[in-house]
Enzyme design. Structure first.
Site, PDB file in Angstrom:
ATOM      1  N   THR A  21      35.707  47.174  46.069  1.00  0.00           N
ATOM      2  CA  THR A  21      36.941  47.827  45.632  1.00  0.00           C
ATOM      3  C   THR A  21      36.698  48.819  44.498  1.00  0.00           C
ATOM      4  OG1 THR A  21      37.417  46.078  44.035  1.00  0.00           O
ATOM      5  CG2 THR A  21      38.316  45.811  46.269  1.00  0.00           C
ATOM      6  N   LYS A  25      38.135  43.841  39.637  1.00  0.00           N
ATOM      7  CA  LYS A  25      39.382  43.106  39.846  1.00  0.00           C
ATOM      8  C   LYS A  25      39.237  42.086  40.970  1.00  0.00           C
ATOM      9  CE  LYS A  25      42.038  45.378  36.935  1.00  0.00           C
ATOM     10  NZ  LYS A  25      42.733  44.779  35.831  1.00  0.00           N
ATOM     11  N   SER A  52      49.558  49.341  41.937  1.00  0.00           N
ATOM     12  CA  SER A  52      49.323  50.588  42.667  1.00  0.00           C
ATOM     13  C   SER A  52      47.874  51.034  42.538  1.00  0.00           C
ATOM     14  CB  SER A  52      50.245  51.687  42.131  1.00  0.00           C
ATOM     15  OG  SER A  52      51.583  51.373  42.378  1.00  0.00           O
ATOM     16  N   ASN A  54      43.708  49.203  41.331  1.00  0.00           N
ATOM     17  CA  ASN A  54      42.578  48.314  41.610  1.00  0.00           C
ATOM     18  C   ASN A  54      42.996  46.892  41.950  1.00  0.00           C
ATOM     19  OD1 ASN A  54      40.844  50.422  41.117  1.00  0.00           O
ATOM     20  ND2 ASN A  54      40.505  49.876  38.989  1.00  0.00           N
ATOM     21  N   GLN A  57      44.050  46.734  45.552  1.00  0.00           N
ATOM     22  CA  GLN A  57      42.879  46.776  46.420  1.00  0.00           C
ATOM     23  C   GLN A  57      42.179  45.418  46.448  1.00  0.00           C
ATOM     24  OE1 GLN A  57      40.365  50.011  45.219  1.00  0.00           O
ATOM     25  NE2 GLN A  57      41.993  51.515  45.463  1.00  0.00           N
TER      26      GLN A  57
END
Length: 103
Positions: A21, A25, A52, A54, A57
């Protein structure tokens, strides 16, 4: 002239670009889901998150690995690049909702 001490250094590099990613995170997302599993002896059936970037994702990626349904709330003005990346990292169990507009 004083002798130079012999020092051996070890350096480790953690590259964000080597992560699925592009951030760390995903480690937090894995830890949260595994902590839930340890506490309740089963994986969660659905993860709901607001992000919106990391974190979105990471949630999409980890939920895709475990086959967990994910609902991610994103800002209505988020870029299509971020939306596409979240969708790419997930599987079919992902739902995106654009319900807020940060000012």
């Amino acid at each position: 002239h004083a002798p130079t001490p012999s020092v051996q250094l070890h350096e480790y590099v953690m590259l964000f670009l080597m992560q699925h990613t592009n951030s760390f995170k995903v480690r937090g997302a894995f830890n949260a889901i595994l902590a839930y599993r340890d506490k309740y002896q089963e994986l969660p059936k659905k993860i709901v998150a607001q992000s919106s970037g990391n974190h979105a994702q990471a949630i999409a990626f980890v939920c895709g690995i475990f086959g967990i349904e994910a609902l991610i709330y994103m800002a209505s003005n988020v870029s299509s690049v971020k939306i596409n990346e979240v969708c790419f990292l997930s599987d079919k169990s992902l739902s995106l909702s654009y319900v807020f507009n940060p000012s």
